[in-house]
Design a protein around this motif. Structure first.
Motif, short mmCIF file in Angstrom:
data_model
loop_
_atom_site.label_atom_id
_atom_site.label_comp_id
_atom_site.label_asym_id
_atom_site.label_seq_id
_atom_site.Cartn_x
_atom_site.Cartn_y
_atom_site.Cartn_z
N TYR A 17 -111.52 82.71 44.74
CA TYR A 17 -110.61 83.22 45.42
C TYR A 17 -109.83 83.03 44.76
CZ TYR A 17 -113.47 79.95 48.75
OH TYR A 17 -113.89 79.58 49.40
N HIS A 18 -108.78 84.43 44.63
CA HIS A 18 -108.26 84.70 44.14
C HIS A 18 -106.98 85.77 45.08
CE1 HIS A 18 -110.27 84.11 40.05
NE2 HIS A 18 -111.25 84.73 40.42
N ILE A 19 -105.84 85.92 44.84
CA ILE A 19 -104.98 86.86 45.37
C ILE A 19 -104.98 87.59 44.63
CG2 ILE A 19 -102.10 86.96 46.20
CD1 ILE A 19 -102.30 83.96 46.80
N MET A 20 -105.18 88.84 44.96
CA MET A 20 -105.41 90.53 44.21
C MET A 20 -104.13 91.09 44.92
SD MET A 20 -107.62 89.89 42.13
CE MET A 20 -107.65 90.74 41.59
N ALA A 21 -102.98 91.07 44.03
CA ALA A 21 -101.59 91.73 44.77
C ALA A 21 -101.45 92.54 43.22
CB ALA A 21 -101.03 90.59 45.02
N GLN A 22 -100.67 93.17 43.35
CA GLN A 22 -99.01 94.27 43.07
C GLN A 22 -98.49 93.12 42.89
OE1 GLN A 22 -97.45 98.38 41.98
NE2 GLN A 22 -99.71 98.36 41.99
N TYR A 23 -97.75 92.84 41.91
CA TYR A 23 -96.75 91.81 42.02
C TYR A 23 -95.49 91.33 41.02
CZ TYR A 23 -99.29 88.73 40.37
OH TYR A 23 -100.26 88.34 38.24
N ILE A 43 -105.74 103.45 43.38
CA ILE A 43 -105.56 103.03 44.36
C ILE A 43 -104.35 101.53 43.09
CG2 ILE A 43 -108.59 102.25 45.78
CD1 ILE A 43 -108.57 99.45 43.95
N PRO A 44 -103.90 100.98 44.14
CA PRO A 44 -102.09 100.31 43.43
C PRO A 44 -103.44 99.41 42.59
CG PRO A 44 -101.96 100.29 46.05
CD PRO A 44 -103.73 101.18 45.71
N LYS A 45 -102.64 99.29 41.66
CA LYS A 45 -103.06 98.16 40.09
C LYS A 45 -102.95 96.80 40.62
CE LYS A 45 -101.90 96.50 35.43
NZ LYS A 45 -101.05 96.87 33.96
N GLU A 46 -103.30 96.23 41.05
CA GLU A 46 -103.92 94.33 41.35
C GLU A 46 -104.25 93.42 39.87
OE1 GLU A 46 -104.46 95.64 46.37
OE2 GLU A 46 -105.81 94.90 45.12
N TYR A 47 -103.70 92.34 40.51
CA TYR A 47 -104.56 91.29 39.46
C TYR A 47 -103.70 90.19 39.73
CZ TYR A 47 -99.44 93.26 38.74
OH TYR A 47 -98.16 93.83 38.06
N PRO A 48 -105.02 89.02 39.64
CA PRO A 48 -104.95 87.78 40.29
C PRO A 48 -103.11 86.98 40.07
CG PRO A 48 -106.43 88.18 39.30
CD PRO A 48 -105.63 88.87 39.22
N LEU A 49 -102.77 86.22 41.60
CA LEU A 49 -101.65 85.72 41.78
C LEU A 49 -102.18 83.93 41.60
CD1 LEU A 49 -98.39 85.49 41.80
CD2 LEU A 49 -99.12 85.84 44.24
N LEU A 50 -101.25 84.05 40.30
CA LEU A 50 -100.91 82.32 40.10
C LEU A 50 -99.98 81.40 40.16
CD1 LEU A 50 -103.89 80.91 38.12
CD2 LEU A 50 -103.62 80.47 40.03
N PHE A 51 -99.39 80.57 41.17
CA PHE A 51 -98.32 79.66 41.25
C PHE A 51 -97.69 79.12 39.77
CE2 PHE A 51 -99.35 81.47 45.13
CZ PHE A 51 -98.33 82.85 45.53
#
Length: 211
Positions: A20-26, A191-199
């Motif tokens: 489970y990963h929030i893959m996003a650009q942030y 595609i947009p560069k994305e990486y996993p988001l952790l809080f």
């Protein structure tokens, strides 16, 4: 576009293959999520930088931080009334607030609560959380899970205006890149560069199954 791009094949080597990963650009201030609409809704949103004319406040609106998951859902912008593809730069603190208030859209014993407790949470919450199989550019399922978040009531209202930093029309970019998919030319697919988001909150990460 104010989106950082990178070749799909290069990112594929860096991405987690499963879990489970929030893959996003942030960054520290914002996160980019995607939605698709018919032209009239999308044009109004881009021109005015908020959602208004044609946007149904009574329905739950779903946001996706993962670009390829959005491309799977909207058929690379070719499905009816999903031709206008938007990249929405959201305040990261708003995105986090959505997740802090989210309830899973379906029940399972792994939630650690009874079904009655879950149903009570569903009644009170205006945010839904759902994990689905992620997809490759061709629409094939992969082992990694992708997140989508449903908003309604006060969260939908804040999302449409107050939580937005920028709304971009990326429809032309989507169609340009889709040509590489059609031609089976993933070597040139951007595609947009994305990486996993952790809080920085283990309880939240655990709730989201990120750890």
């Amino acid at each position: 576009m104010k989106i950082e791009l990178k070749k799909y094949n290069e990112q594929l080597l860096e991405w987690p293959e499963e879990g489970y990963h929030i893959m996003a650009q942030y960054d520290d201030e914002k996160i980019i999520v995607y939605q698709s609409y018919k032209k009239s809704i999308g044009e109004f949103a881009v021109k005015n930088q908020y959602f208004g004319v044609g946007f149904n406040m009574e329905r739950m609106t779903w946001i996706k931080p993962n670009f390829l998951w959005m491309m799977y859902r909207n058929g690379w912008g070719r499905k009816e009334d999903q031709e206008y593809v938007l990249a929405i730069h959201l305040k990261k603190k708003a995105f986090r607030k959505y997740l802090e208030n989210a309830v899973y859209s379906s029940y399972s014993k792994s939630l650690g609560i009874s079904k009655d407790e879950w149903q009570n949470q569903i009644k009170k919450s205006s945010v839904r959380l759902q994990w689905d199989p992620d997809h490759d550019p061709f629409g094939n399922k992969v082992s990694r899970k992708a997140i989508q978040i449903g908003l309604r009531n006060e969260f939908s209202h804040s999302f449409t205006k107050d939580d937005i930093i920028l709304i971009e029309n990326i429809s032309d970019f989507v169609q340009e890149q889709h040509k590489f998919v059609i031609n089976d030319d993933l070597e040139n697919l951007l595609i947009p560069k994305e990486y996993p988001l952790l809080f920085d909150n283990e309880d939240l990460n655990r709730k989201l199954r990120l750890i």
